[in-house]
Motif scaffolding. Structure first.
Motif, PDB file in Angstrom:
ATOM      1  N   SER A 144       0.845  -1.213   0.000  1.00 40.77           N
ATOM      2  CA  SER A 144       0.000   0.000   0.000  1.00 40.77           C
ATOM      3  C   SER A 144       0.871   1.251   0.000  1.00 40.77           C
ATOM      4  O   SER A 144       0.807   2.093   0.899  1.00 40.77           O
ATOM      5  CB  SER A 144      -0.935  -0.011   1.220  1.00 40.77           C
ATOM      6  N   TRP A 145       1.690   1.379  -1.028  1.00 45.08           N
ATOM      7  CA  TRP A 145       2.659   2.477  -1.086  1.00 45.08           C
ATOM      8  C   TRP A 145       2.005   3.843  -1.206  1.00 45.08           C
ATOM      9  O   TRP A 145       2.593   4.856  -0.817  1.00 45.08           O
ATOM     10  CB  TRP A 145       3.596   2.246  -2.287  1.00 45.08           C
ATOM     11  N   THR A 359       1.414   4.010   9.107  1.00 50.19           N
ATOM     12  CA  THR A 359       0.796   5.316   9.390  1.00 50.19           C
ATOM     13  C   THR A 359       1.076   5.759  10.822  1.00 50.19           C
ATOM     14  O   THR A 359       1.488   6.895  11.064  1.00 50.19           O
ATOM     15  CB  THR A 359      -0.722   5.252   9.149  1.00 50.19           C
ATOM     16  N   MET A 360       0.844   4.854  11.773  1.00 49.17           N
ATOM     17  CA  MET A 360       1.033   5.196  13.183  1.00 49.17           C
ATOM     18  C   MET A 360       2.481   5.578  13.477  1.00 49.17           C
ATOM     19  O   MET A 360       2.755   6.606  14.104  1.00 49.17           O
ATOM     20  CB  MET A 360       0.618   4.035  14.076  1.00 49.17           C
ATOM     21  N   LEU A 361       3.437   4.765  13.021  1.00 45.68           N
ATOM     22  CA  LEU A 361       4.846   5.043  13.305  1.00 45.68           C
ATOM     23  C   LEU A 361       5.352   6.255  12.518  1.00 45.68           C
ATOM     24  O   LEU A 361       6.258   6.950  12.971  1.00 45.68           O
ATOM     25  CB  LEU A 361       5.692   3.807  12.994  1.00 45.68           C
ATOM     26  N   GLY A 362       4.750   6.500  11.364  1.00 41.96           N
ATOM     27  CA  GLY A 362       5.103   7.707  10.616  1.00 41.96           C
ATOM     28  C   GLY A 362       4.805   8.954  11.423  1.00 41.96           C
ATOM     29  O   GLY A 362       5.598   9.907  11.456  1.00 41.96           O
ATOM     30  N   LEU A 363       3.644   8.965  12.095  1.00 39.06           N
ATOM     31  CA  LEU A 363       3.257  10.113  12.928  1.00 39.06           C
ATOM     32  C   LEU A 363       3.995  10.124  14.263  1.00 39.06           C
ATOM     33  O   LEU A 363       4.515  11.161  14.690  1.00 39.06           O
ATOM     34  CB  LEU A 363       1.749  10.089  13.174  1.00 39.06           C
ATOM     35  N   ASN A 414      -8.373   9.333   2.704  1.00 41.05           N
ATOM     36  CA  ASN A 414      -9.551   9.122   1.856  1.00 41.05           C
ATOM     37  C   ASN A 414      -9.187   9.127   0.382  1.00 41.05           C
ATOM     38  O   ASN A 414      -9.764   8.386  -0.417  1.00 41.05           O
ATOM     39  CB  ASN A 414     -10.600  10.203   2.132  1.00 41.05           C
ATOM     40  N   LEU A 415      -8.226   9.984   0.025  1.00 42.58           N
ATOM     41  CA  LEU A 415      -7.796  10.049  -1.369  1.00 42.58           C
ATOM     42  C   LEU A 415      -6.921   8.857  -1.738  1.00 42.58           C
ATOM     43  O   LEU A 415      -7.056   8.281  -2.820  1.00 42.58           O
ATOM     44  CB  LEU A 415      -7.010  11.350  -1.612  1.00 42.58           C
ATOM     45  N   ALA A 416      -6.014   8.477  -0.822  1.00 42.19           N
ATOM     46  CA  ALA A 416      -5.065   7.405  -1.108  1.00 42.19           C
ATOM     47  C   ALA A 416      -5.741   6.047  -1.226  1.00 42.19           C
ATOM     48  O   ALA A 416      -5.359   5.225  -2.072  1.00 42.19           O
ATOM     49  CB  ALA A 416      -3.993   7.368  -0.019  1.00 42.19           C
ATOM     50  N   PHE A 417      -6.745   5.801  -0.389  1.00 46.12           N
ATOM     51  CA  PHE A 417      -7.367   4.470  -0.344  1.00 46.12           C
ATOM     52  C   PHE A 417      -8.857   4.520  -0.668  1.00 46.12           C
ATOM     53  O   PHE A 417      -9.655   3.814  -0.057  1.00 46.12           O
ATOM     54  CB  PHE A 417      -7.149   3.844   1.035  1.00 46.12           C
ATOM     55  N   SER A 418      -9.212   5.365  -1.626  1.00 44.66           N
ATOM     56  CA  SER A 418     -10.630   5.504  -1.984  1.00 44.66           C
ATOM     57  C   SER A 418     -11.227   4.210  -2.523  1.00 44.66           C
ATOM     58  O   SER A 418     -12.426   3.990  -2.444  1.00 44.66           O
ATOM     59  CB  SER A 418     -10.797   6.618  -3.024  1.00 44.66           C
ATOM     60  N   GLY A 419     -10.377   3.325  -3.068  1.00 44.77           N
ATOM     61  CA  GLY A 419     -10.891   2.088  -3.626  1.00 44.77           C
ATOM     62  C   GLY A 419     -10.683   0.869  -2.746  1.00 44.77           C
ATOM     63  O   GLY A 419     -10.970  -0.253  -3.163  1.00 44.77           O
ATOM     64  N   SER A 420     -10.181   1.078  -1.534  1.00 39.70           N
ATOM     65  CA  SER A 420      -9.908  -0.053  -0.637  1.00 39.70           C
ATOM     66  C   SER A 420     -10.421   0.252   0.759  1.00 39.70           C
ATOM     67  O   SER A 420      -9.777   0.999   1.514  1.00 39.70           O
ATOM     68  CB  SER A 420      -8.401  -0.349  -0.605  1.00 39.70           C
ATOM     69  N   SER A 423      -7.946  -1.013   3.684  1.00 38.26           N
ATOM     70  CA  SER A 423      -6.754  -0.169   3.840  1.00 38.26           C
ATOM     71  C   SER A 423      -7.117   1.189   4.429  1.00 38.26           C
ATOM     72  O   SER A 423      -6.391   1.727   5.267  1.00 38.26           O
ATOM     73  CB  SER A 423      -6.053   0.013   2.488  1.00 38.26           C
ATOM     74  N   LEU A 424      -8.257   1.737   4.004  1.00 42.36           N
ATOM     75  CA  LEU A 424      -8.710   3.026   4.539  1.00 42.36           C
ATOM     76  C   LEU A 424      -9.017   2.914   6.024  1.00 42.36           C
ATOM     77  O   LEU A 424      -8.647   3.793   6.816  1.00 42.36           O
ATOM     78  CB  LEU A 424      -9.954   3.503   3.775  1.00 42.36           C
ATOM     79  N   ALA A 425      -9.655   1.825   6.424  1.00 40.80           N
ATOM     80  CA  ALA A 425      -9.966   1.616   7.848  1.00 40.80           C
ATOM     81  C   ALA A 425      -8.685   1.494   8.662  1.00 40.80           C
ATOM     82  O   ALA A 425      -8.570   2.089   9.745  1.00 40.80           O
ATOM     83  CB  ALA A 425     -10.818   0.366   8.021  1.00 40.80           C
TER      84      ALA A 425
END
Length: 455
Positions: A144-145, A359-363, A414-420, A423-425
């Motif tokens: 999920s790059w 995502t979590m570790l990025g923040l 929302n933009l990155a994972f609009s089709g999944s 992954s969005l959750a």
């Protein structure tokens, strides 16, 4: 600016005094700097509770409820969450654009040299979180790059609202730096949304948008300061941009940059004419009559308002008018409709969720490390100077609060994972966890400062 009026100078309605005792605490809360962050927090909790309780179906109905317009054979109908994410949130980006323009022309970013520390911090706070996301994705063999932009954002309302709660434990320079940092950060986020989260572009619609934008720029040069003109032209620009394939939020930023930054009259004219009005107003003043009985006094008061508008810039005036409605209504509504993610039944599924951990570790890790190291090298190499009231511990704590990437991060997710949906959750859970842990860590760093460090 808050206007204080002594009790003996008030004109009260019969029941106003008792009602004031009830409403004053609410007014004080809404006027406070922390109110926006607190309302965002409340909206988030409501969304999470509804999505994970017996109210789940009601929450889905709320987000998917369709609203629109029908005329003849034509119609525009979208779900509530689409109206907010594609429409109302553009107002937030418009306000953001006004803030960017102000900061560049007259604020913290006016002098590039003096703002270099904030710029370096912002760059570090974007680059390292993105690299952290990609590193975690590589280590966990994820694919999920496209979510690399999610941990790059900072939620200014949340961060500043929580910092204000810490009082004198937070140096003034920290509040100034995180505001300037967030502005540069938001510039980067807008560019990322425009260039990397756009699927296809309609050159014809984009061309119409360019013509509309050119007319708005021309209007600025011609000295047109009518709010209605920029509102109508901004709506037209939003329509063309949203149908071009570039995300509609770009229209908010571009429209804001065309808003005039010069007043109609200078400060000397303002002072001279206000003095004349006040002098005439005083001569008519009578303790035995009210302004309701003195039409000329009423006319003078209205003239004073016109003079004030003439001598203030549209950029500052519109920014102050829009700030509260957007921070107290639009952003909490965005959070309410977007933060409701269903929690997993067991932790095992989260263990393999690469998007969540990245995502979590990025923040939580990428943000503070990026901000600290870029600030450290900028200061050591002589590109910037550390404020005298800050210690290095404050820089790390500031980085933690910058890791609260709630609103903008949710938007990019929302933009990155609009089709999944999965992954969005996971991305939303990562944003919530990363933002919460970042806030807790930042609080701990500031609260654990010794007395000598508070001086």
């Amino acid at each position: 600016m808050k206007i204080d009026i002594e009790e003996q100078e008030r004109e009260r309605m019969p029941l106003e005094r008792n009602f004031d005792r009830i409403i004053s605490p609410l007014q004080s809360f809404l006027q406070s700097q922390s109110s926006a962050g607190m309302l965002l927090l409340i909206a988030t909790f409501i969304a999470l509770y509804m999505a994970n309780s017996q109210w789940q179906e009601a929450y889905i109905w709320l987000t998917e409820y369709h609203v629109g317009f029908i005329w003849g054979e034509g119609y525009i109908i979208h779900s509530a969450v689409e109206w907010v994410n594609e429409g109302l949130i553009v107002l937030f980006f418009f306000l953001l654009g006004l803030e960017i323009k102000y900061q560049v022309l007259a604020g913290e970013l006016q002098d590039t040299k003096s703002s270099m520390l904030a710029i370096f911090m912002a760059v570090g706070g974007m680059v390292i979180p993105a690299l952290t996301y990609l590193a975690i994705m590589t280590l966990m063999a994820g694919d999920s790059w496209q979510g690399w932009g999610i941990p790059m954002a900072t939620d200014t309302a949340f961060a500043i609202g929580l910092l204000v709660l810490l009082g004198r434990r937070v140096p003034t320079s920290v509040l100034v730096l995180i505001t300037a940092l967030a502005i540069v950060d938001d510039m980067g986020a807008v560019l990322i949304i425009s260039f990397f989260y756009t699927d296809s572009v309609s050159l014809m619609q984009l061309g119409y948008g360019a013509i509309t934008l050119s007319l708005m720029v021309l209007a600025n040069f011609l000295g047109i300061r009518w709010a209605w003109f920029y509102l109508f032209a901004g709506l037209v620009l939003w329509w063309f941009i949203s149908h071009s394939g570039v995300h509609a939020t770009t229209a908010g930023i571009l429209a804001a940059l065309t808003v005039p930054a010069k007043p109609y009259a200078d400060t000397h004219w303002f002072a001279r004419n206000m003095e004349r009005l006040v002098s005439r107003f005083k001569r008519m003043d009578n303790n035995d009559t009210t302004i309701l009985e003195q039409q000329q006094q009423h006319d003078l008061a209205e003239a004073a308002e016109d003079i004030a508008i003439t001598a203030t810039t549209p950029v500052q005036r519109w920014q102050s008018k829009l700030s509260k409605p957007i921070s107290l209504l639009v952003l909490p509504l965005f959070a309410l409709l977007n933060a409701g993610v269903v929690m997993p039944d067991n932790s095992a599924s989260m263990g393999s969720a690469t998007v969540f951990w990245a995502t979590m570790l990025g923040l939580l890790v990428g943000k503070p490390l990026g901000i600290f190291f870029f600030a450290y090298f900028a200061i050591k190499l002589g590109f910037a100077q550390k404020p005298k009231d800050m210690i290095w511990r404050d820089v790390i704590a500031l980085g933690c609060f910058a890791g609260i990437g709630f609103t903008m991060s949710l938007f990019i997710a929302n933009l990155a994972f609009s089709g999944s949906a999965d992954s969005l959750a996971h991305a939303k859970l990562g944003i919530l966890a990363g933002s919460l842990l970042s806030a807790v860590l930042g609080f701990c760093l500031f609260l654990s400062k010794s007395k000598s460090q508070l001086k």
